[in-house]
Design a protein around this motif. Structure first.
Motif, mmCIF file in Angstrom:
data_model
loop_
_atom_site.group_PDB
_atom_site.id
_atom_site.type_symbol
_atom_site.label_atom_id
_atom_site.label_comp_id
_atom_site.label_asym_id
_atom_site.label_seq_id
_atom_site.Cartn_x
_atom_site.Cartn_y
_atom_site.Cartn_z
ATOM 1 N N TRP A 25 -1.878 -9.880 11.652
ATOM 2 C CA TRP A 25 -1.911 -8.933 12.773
ATOM 3 C C TRP A 25 -0.719 -9.084 13.706
ATOM 4 O O TRP A 25 -0.089 -8.074 14.046
ATOM 5 N N ASN A 28 2.219 -7.550 11.923
ATOM 6 C CA ASN A 28 2.121 -6.087 11.892
ATOM 7 C C ASN A 28 2.475 -5.476 13.240
ATOM 8 O O ASN A 28 3.221 -4.498 13.300
ATOM 9 N N LEU A 32 5.582 -3.019 13.733
ATOM 10 C CA LEU A 32 5.293 -1.643 14.149
ATOM 11 C C LEU A 32 6.000 -1.303 15.457
ATOM 12 O O LEU A 32 6.479 -0.175 15.628
ATOM 13 N N THR A 89 -1.344 5.943 8.055
ATOM 14 C CA THR A 89 -0.132 5.137 7.913
ATOM 15 C C THR A 89 0.776 5.643 6.789
ATOM 16 O O THR A 89 1.954 5.290 6.749
ATOM 17 N N THR A 93 4.850 5.629 6.994
ATOM 18 C CA THR A 93 5.685 4.887 6.049
ATOM 19 C C THR A 93 6.711 5.813 5.407
ATOM 20 O O THR A 93 7.879 5.440 5.246
ATOM 21 N N VAL A 107 7.319 -2.647 7.000
ATOM 22 C CA VAL A 107 6.030 -2.087 7.408
ATOM 23 C C VAL A 107 5.042 -2.018 6.237
ATOM 24 O O VAL A 107 3.846 -1.865 6.448
ATOM 25 N N TYR A 110 1.721 -3.798 6.473
ATOM 26 C CA TYR A 110 0.710 -3.135 7.299
ATOM 27 C C TYR A 110 -0.049 -2.113 6.473
ATOM 28 O O TYR A 110 -1.279 -2.046 6.536
ATOM 29 N N GLN A 111 0.683 -1.328 5.677
ATOM 30 C CA GLN A 111 0.042 -0.336 4.808
ATOM 31 C C GLN A 111 -0.933 -1.021 3.855
ATOM 32 O O GLN A 111 -2.067 -0.582 3.700
ATOM 33 N N TRP A 113 -2.269 -4.002 4.237
ATOM 34 C CA TRP A 113 -3.322 -4.660 5.000
ATOM 35 C C TRP A 113 -4.420 -3.691 5.409
ATOM 36 O O TRP A 113 -5.601 -4.009 5.285
ATOM 37 N N VAL A 114 -4.064 -2.511 5.919
ATOM 38 C CA VAL A 114 -5.120 -1.587 6.343
ATOM 39 C C VAL A 114 -5.880 -1.040 5.133
ATOM 40 O O VAL A 114 -7.074 -0.750 5.250
#
Length: 130
Positions: A25, A28, A32, A89, A93, A107, A110-111, A113-114
């Protein structure tokens, strides 16, 4: 939530260990933030506003997940919200790939991870029919 509700949930066997959350987190959020700044500096105004709109909507969806998961414990709405975050997201991206390849690559966690978090949220819902 101040109670033992979360600790009493059935957890998926594949849930990442807790320390991973503490690593991913902050990474990210930092990336971001850098990406949003770079978009603001490098992209045209319409592209920057589009990116920031998707970013704002994804943050709203993520916060909706947190509220629904931890307050009324509505795991269905929480899971839907996190799927929404993951979907929102995708255009972010894509826009980053048109502006900066290194930032787009930065990034990508993050993609991923979510997407994992959305799957995890649906699994919580399935294991804990509340």
């Amino acid at each position: 939530t101040g109670d033992s509700w979360y600790n009493n949930l059935n957890r998926p066997s594949w849930q990442p260990p807790g320390f991973i959350f503490g690593i991913i987190w902050p990474y990210n959020f930092i990336v971001l933030g850098i990406a949003a700044f770079a978009i603001g500096q490098r992209a045209s105004k319409p592209v920057a506003l589009t990116y920031l709109a998707f970013f704002a909507l994804s943050v709203f969806a993520a916060l909706l997940w947190a509220y629904q998961f931890y307050r009324p414990h509505n795991l269905t709405v929480a899971a839907i919200a996190l799927v929404g975050t993951a979907v929102l997201t995708l255009p972010m991206t894509y826009i980053l790939f048109t502006i900066s390849l290194p930032l787009a690559i930065a990034v990508m966690p993050y993609q991923v991870w979510v997407a994992i978090a959305a799957t995890l949220s649906w699994t919580y819902r399935s294991l804990n029919q509340l």
